[in-house]
Motif scaffolding. Structure first.
Motif, short mmCIF file in Angstrom:
data_model
loop_
_atom_site.label_atom_id
_atom_site.label_comp_id
_atom_site.label_asym_id
_atom_site.label_seq_id
_atom_site.Cartn_x
_atom_site.Cartn_y
_atom_site.Cartn_z
N PHE A 59 0.82 -1.20 0.00
CA PHE A 59 0.00 0.00 0.00
C PHE A 59 0.86 1.25 0.00
O PHE A 59 0.60 2.22 -0.73
CB PHE A 59 -0.96 0.00 1.20
N LYS A 178 -7.67 5.02 3.84
CA LYS A 178 -6.57 5.84 4.33
C LYS A 178 -6.43 7.16 3.59
O LYS A 178 -5.93 8.13 4.14
CB LYS A 178 -5.24 5.08 4.18
N THR A 179 -6.84 7.19 2.32
CA THR A 179 -6.41 8.28 1.47
C THR A 179 -7.38 9.46 1.38
O THR A 179 -6.97 10.61 1.43
CB THR A 179 -6.15 7.75 0.04
N ASP A 221 -9.62 1.48 7.24
CA ASP A 221 -9.42 0.48 6.19
C ASP A 221 -10.11 -0.83 6.60
O ASP A 221 -10.09 -1.19 7.77
CB ASP A 221 -7.91 0.28 6.02
N ILE A 222 -10.70 -1.53 5.62
CA ILE A 222 -11.45 -2.74 5.98
C ILE A 222 -10.61 -4.01 6.06
O ILE A 222 -11.12 -5.09 6.33
CB ILE A 222 -12.63 -3.03 5.02
N GLY A 223 -9.31 -3.89 5.81
CA GLY A 223 -8.47 -5.07 5.98
C GLY A 223 -8.13 -5.77 4.69
O GLY A 223 -8.52 -5.34 3.62
N TYR A 228 -6.33 -6.91 -4.67
CA TYR A 228 -6.65 -5.50 -4.52
C TYR A 228 -6.05 -4.92 -3.26
O TYR A 228 -6.60 -3.98 -2.66
CB TYR A 228 -8.18 -5.33 -4.47
N ASP A 232 -6.84 0.91 -0.58
CA ASP A 232 -7.35 1.03 0.78
C ASP A 232 -8.87 1.12 0.78
O ASP A 232 -9.44 2.18 0.97
CB ASP A 232 -6.73 2.23 1.50
N ALA B 647 -11.83 -5.49 11.16
CA ALA B 647 -11.37 -4.36 10.36
C ALA B 647 -10.90 -3.22 11.25
O ALA B 647 -9.83 -2.65 11.05
CB ALA B 647 -12.47 -3.88 9.43
N ASN B 651 -6.78 -4.58 12.56
CA ASN B 651 -6.13 -4.21 11.31
C ASN B 651 -4.98 -3.23 11.50
O ASN B 651 -5.20 -2.06 11.81
CB ASN B 651 -7.22 -3.58 10.42
N ASN B 654 -4.71 0.43 10.19
CA ASN B 654 -5.42 1.53 10.82
C ASN B 654 -4.61 2.25 11.90
O ASN B 654 -5.10 3.19 12.50
CB ASN B 654 -6.78 1.07 11.33
#
Ligand SMILES: Cc1cc2nc3c(=O)[nH]c(=O)nc-3n(C[C@H](O)[C@H](O)[C@H](O)COP(=O)(O)OP(=O)(O)OC[C@H]3O[C@@H](n4cnc5c(N)ncnc54)[C@H](O)[C@@H]3O)c2cc1C
Ligand SMILES: Cc1cc2nc3c(=O)[nH]c(=O)nc-3n(C[C@H](O)[C@H](O)[C@H](O)COP(=O)(O)OP(=O)(O)OC[C@H]3O[C@@H](n4cnc5c(N)ncnc54)[C@H](O)[C@@H]3O)c2cc1C
Lengths: 678, 678
Positions: A59, A178-179, A221-223, A228, A232, B647, B651, B654
């Motif tokens: 990432f 994150k972005t 972020d969902i992990g 993919y 994020d 998540a 995670n 995060n």
């Protein structure tokens, strides 16, 4: 390796350059070359650690690349096409992905000029970095079921955005984790206690300076995911967050500031058109997505040798290239055919769409002026309706073929296919969500069926608009008494007609179930799925056929290349026909004898005839080695050297010495990794 | 979530415990529970970071776990079954994986007592940690093509192990990359310039103290893979490494120290038997491997709601559980049926194998004593030959169903299926190589076809041994004039017979192509593939049927459970029959009308009847939540809570705040991760 591929290339007279031009145009080929050269010279785009890095490192690198790409765009004044070409060559989703697409597009399409001034300008300068937040933890496909609310506040003329349950959390949102500091949020609009359904709101979510979440915004972020992982994807919960009136994108509907009334303005058919367009691009992309896997597997299977042929003459003692085994050919060559089939289908849909848009815009323009004849508008929207339904089915069909085809390619490479260095697995993993997003592939088929049933009803009641769908249905009806006799093995146009016949047959069957037998919708979903697949297969076969018939195509390539492409067309069509044998037979389009001949004779013969051209055919897809990033798919065939180099030289695990004994608690007794950060 | 699953469980009267006992036996269930409790209490087995960690961290943790597992085994005096149960519950391949299996087995089976004393004892104490190095960079399937050489040195009575080309490098070898200090190396034996084919050698490769590679040994990890990343698959090159005479495993062949002659001793049919056994276990495992995915998807699809039913009465306004959609059922329920079908098939093969081994051992014993009747020995080895061929086909068929079925399950979960927390993707990725190793699934089908052709020839010449295969071929021949009329929709035994008929039909078709039309072997590979699939489907259908007929089964479960299992049998058989419609029709086993009825009526009706039992059926597979490690597959249905928890709380991404702007070179402006090492 090298000699084997050279021999392969010498065996075929396909003119690779001209075929590449047909696929891409010379302009696009030049553009790619130019852009790729720029990227290769930038250290941040060095791919050598891609397959080794973990989620967070990947990432981080992806973020660095996204920034660099944006800066290169500014520096080199790349237009959108050039920017997209660069993203494609990097071949990984990046943290600006949703900003660059859905965020900008939604504001542009659904915002008013005032909103453009407020949001779009800053977004285009990357001061606002956005995402498109529709899906929630509890709802995806069913957009009407979204739980996030936007309640209009009469007193201070604001909206309150709120997530009333955990399941209302936005989820899966690309670039959000994150972005992004902004989001287009789909929320249920409530005015004075009444619900008006989901609407888009532009909402700030993070501080523009600190980048920390704003108050009452819970975001992250969902992990990790199957693929993919350079993206994020995020979650987002609102605790009664106030946003101003301008936040609701108001081109098509808005809350009137004075009256507090809900006002609908114009028609969002543009949005509906965009969906059709997006799906058409997915069809065309499916061809090249699959072509990467087919390129890798075909080249590798031409280099890989295993066993002597059981029936080989004693004079040929060497091991056989595995591409010579018919069981390898039957897996790869129909997919090779599919790459072209999907490409031409997507291209023709995109052309049709653009032409129709022009026509409709012209119609609208006239309408504004002095009123257009009703047929004129109708014809445009009829075609759009047809295109829309077709694009649903084709999106589902093509992305399924591409995704599943990639796995077939991977497996065709035997053990080495399982290595990340094959380049197929990571590519497959990143592509896979395409089968689920932009309409889940299984669910989309219901829309196709609904449209076909509607068309059949209109044909029966003689109120049908004229388009290709109604015409194949009418033909079927008019001949249903006398039947048909398609020479599928002898005539290419009969082959296309047999596909049309089967679709029409299945449509009227389904109609009988629904309208006469009054079966429940849910009881017909499996039939609808098959119907949609049949229709899409017909579309692909027809479009491939027409592309090869067209003067334009014939002007661009020589006869022997055309001849091989025609064989690919037959292979695709007959192999599909054979696999769906029962349906073709049941419809009366073909006899059992024809199906069995197709399988045992014609298809096998086509494999043999196409085999010598396989490597040149994949060469014409013109993937740069740097783009493919595959040991097995190298243009020069140096498969083993490259596998070995990556494993022994690039692999960070080899800087580590372990203590292997169970009675020692030491795990790594030596660790010589130097964490080389960008 | 919880209430929905509770309601599901209330709807069905299947006795989960008794069905679990039928699948596993109470003893095994108790063992699992006991072992899992031990594991859960050890910190090193904490799974919470599994989905987040990168390759090196995962490998490091896996090494720690492997050590701990070994120590627990010693401490708790676990037997092999208990140790295996523990490994299975951890559900990831580990660095001792190949040591525990192929390394120990090969030395035990192919070594002499002297070699056992020298190697096996230390190996069992984990002083020697080994692997099984057969595959090379250039050769896998074709073992005879291996390039590593072992040259007998007359002078000093040693072997020289050497890798003459880069492609001779051992590759893919599990546990070799970092962990092993010993390897069983398959190498071409050369004596006095003459080649004797590949033989196994026990070779030390790393220093027992420093764990550094020995001189002239180049060894390392081959890099990241699609899955299996907790395992250190390795490469290995030898530069003329000398090993003593004892290194060559000498139970079946050896080099005589005095004469320097190659001596073959006894028969390696034991090894051939082991392969059959290993493949049978793959068949049975395929059932439970798939059952994990089906459990997760079924539970989640019972919790997931999306859309109102189009035809639902106004009195039922809530959203529909997606498991109610027939398009979801047709994807999941036949796979649910397959889990049982594969389980019973594998179990019956393993039983047959064990019984036969006993018989053969008894025969041999008698033989040693006073000479057994020829039929007796013959019948044992005939059955072994039949079992061997059957196991090849079934290995290919069952692992393909399981692998592809897992992806169907993943996709059935929509977007959330793509999250690692679904638990399906990682499991699928680790399972995938099973389609390639122990015989590539496409290639194995040639062995099945060869056996079936041979059997058909022997039936035609009336010299056939008696086993199930020859009996279905004879039946077909004897009735080929009068034909058949199977009541596949009304009679379960007719349904089984229809599968037998189709196999026999395809066998004689293939025989005609090969023996009469003299087609090349290579031209028949696709037909062989289909033939093998048909035969395997017949075997699975028959075994499932017989398992349900057996008194043993009926004594263990109640009537209503038996009734549901019988429906699963029908669903599996009829759905398969429908998918392979053309072949069944061509063979004359069924009419087109029957196929079409099967699809539109019988299968749809079975889905409806099985639907209420779906959750209890998957419950009976009795996966512990800790083992599944899946948010979507939780027994209590708390899907969304668990997704969210993982998540937002677990995670590590995060803990990071990025700088999102392209004009800043800073990527992570804050990083609060505390690298919590074990
Ligand atoms: C990598 C990735 C990135 C994404 N990025 C974004 C993003 O940036 N922004 C965004 O808003 N969303 C995003 N999404 C979400 C995506 O659009 C949804 O996951 C998708 O629309 C599917 O919806 P779902 O997950 O709710 O599936 P569900 O609808 O829950 O489907 C579950 C199952 O039920 C079946 N099913 C559901 N309804 C029916 C029916 N009526 N009839 C028959 N079967 C039915 C489906 O076929 C499926 O098998 C992303 C998803 C992924 C995986
Ligand atoms: C995760 C993993 C772990 C492994 N662990 C070990 C290990 O511990 N020790 C070890 O020794 N090996 C190991 N292997 C290697 C494994 O056994 C081989 O990869 C497997 O036997 C396949 O051989 P191959 O890779 O050479 O495939 P190939 O034989 O090269 O196959 C390539 C393609 O050619 C086709 N093909 C080949 N020959 C024919 C033919 N005659 N007719 C028709 N088609 C043909 C195949 O179907 C396939 O599509 C491992 C592999 C993996 C992926």
């Amino acid at each position: 390796g090298s000699e084997l591929l050279a021999t392969e290339r010498a065996k075929s007279d396909i003119t690779v350059e001209r075929l590449s031009q047909l696929l891409y145009t010379q302009e696009v080929l030049d553009r790619k070359k130019k852009i790729i050269n720029v990227l290769k010279s930038e250290k941040v785009f060095d791919k050598s650690q891609n397959y080794f890095s973990g989620r967070i490192d990947r990432f981080e690198t992806a973020l660095a690349r996204a920034k660099k790409l944006r800066n290169l765009r500014v520096k080199h004044e790349w237009n959108l096409d050039e920017y997209r070409t660069a993203s494609e060559a990097i071949s990984e989703p990046g943290p600006y992905g949703l900003h660059d697409s859905m965020f900008l597009i939604t504001i542009a399409e659904q915002g008013t000029p005032e909103q453009h001034a407020q949001f779009l300008v800053k977004a285009e300068e990357y001061k606002f970095i956005g995402c498109y937040a529709q899906t929630e933890l509890g709802h995806g496909s069913n957009v009407r079921g979204l739980e996030t609310t936007a309640t209009w506040n009469l007193e201070d003329k604001t909206f309150i955005i709120h997530s009333p349950y955990l399941t209302a959390s936005k989820w899966w949102i690309g670039s959000l984790g994150k972005t992004a500091n902004y989001a287009v949020v789909m929320a249920q609009l409530f005015i004075a206690g009444k619900s008006y359904g989901p609407h888009p709101f532009v909402v700030q979510i993070r501080d523009l300076k600190t980048h920390e979440p704003l108050e009452n915004v819970h975001v992250g972020d969902i992990g990790p995911k199957f693929g993919y992982n350079t993206m994020d994807n995020g979650f987002l919960l609102f605790n009664k967050v106030k946003v101003p009136h301008i936040s609701m994108l108001a081109r098509f509907s808005r809350v009137d500031l004075d009256t507090n009334q809900y006002v609908r303005e114009g028609s969002p058919s543009l949005v509906y058109g965009t969906l059709t367009w997006v799906r058409s691009t997915i069809v065309m992309q499916a061809g090249s997505v699959l072509a990467r896997g087919v390129t890798i597997a075909t080249r590798y299977c031409a280099v890989r040798r295993q066993f002597q042929d059981r029936d080989a003459p004693a004079s040929e003692p060497g091991e056989n290239q595995v591409l010579n085994y018919t069981m390898v050919q039957i897996r790869l060559l129909p997919l090779l055919a599919a790459t072209f089939a999907l490409h031409f289908t997507g291209k023709s849909m995109m052309n049709l769409y653009s032409e129709n848009q022009k026509k409709m815009n012209a119609g609208e323009a006239k309408d504004n002026g002095r009123g257009a004849g009703p047929e004129e508008i109708q014809s445009g929207s009829d075609i759009l309706a047809d295109l829309h339904a077709t694009s649903c089915g084709l999106k589902a069909y093509s992305s399924t073929i591409a995704a599943e085809g990639l796995e077939v390619c991977r497996r065709a490479c035997g053990g080495h296919g399982y290595s990340s260095f094959s380049g197929i697995g990571p590519w497959y993993a990143d592509y896979l969500p395409t089968t689920t997003w932009e309409g889940d592939n299984y669910m989309l088929t219901q829309q196709v069926a609904r449209y076909l049933l509607k068309s059949a009803r209109s044909v029966l009641s003689s109120s049908a608009p004229s388009n290709d769908t109604t015409s194949i249905l009418s033909t079927f009806l008019s001949r249903s008494e006398i039947g048909c006799a398609f020479d599928v093995l002898g005539s290419d146009s009969d082959l296309v007609d047999a596909f049309a016949w089967r679709t029409a047959f299945l449509t009227f069957e389904a109609l009988k179930h629904r309208d006469e037998q009054k079966k429940a919708w849910n009881d017909l979903l499996v039939d609808f799925y098959r119907l949609s697949k049949a229709h899409s297969q017909y579309m692909v076969v027809r479009n491939f056929y027409e592309a090869l018939q067209s003067g334009e195509t014939r002007a661009q390539i020589d006869d022997s290349t055309l001849d091989v492409l025609t064989k690919l067309f037959r292979l695709f069509a007959l192999n599909t026909l054979e696999q769906e044998g029962s349906e073709f037979y049941a419809s009366g389009a073909v006899t059992v004898k024809q199906i069995s001949l197709a399988r045992t004779n014609t298809v096998m013969k086509l494999l043999e005839e196409i085999r010598p051209h396989a490597v040149r055919l994949v060469d014409s897809w013109a993937f740069d080695d740097w783009v493919l990033d595959s040991s097995l798919g190298r243009q020069d065939g140096k498969v083993y050297e490259d596998m070995f180099y990556r494993a022994s030289e690039l692999n960070p695990l080899n800087s580590i010495t372990v203590d292997p004994y169970p009675d020692s608690e030491v795990l790594f007794k030596k660790d010589d990794r130097r964490r080389s950060k960008l």
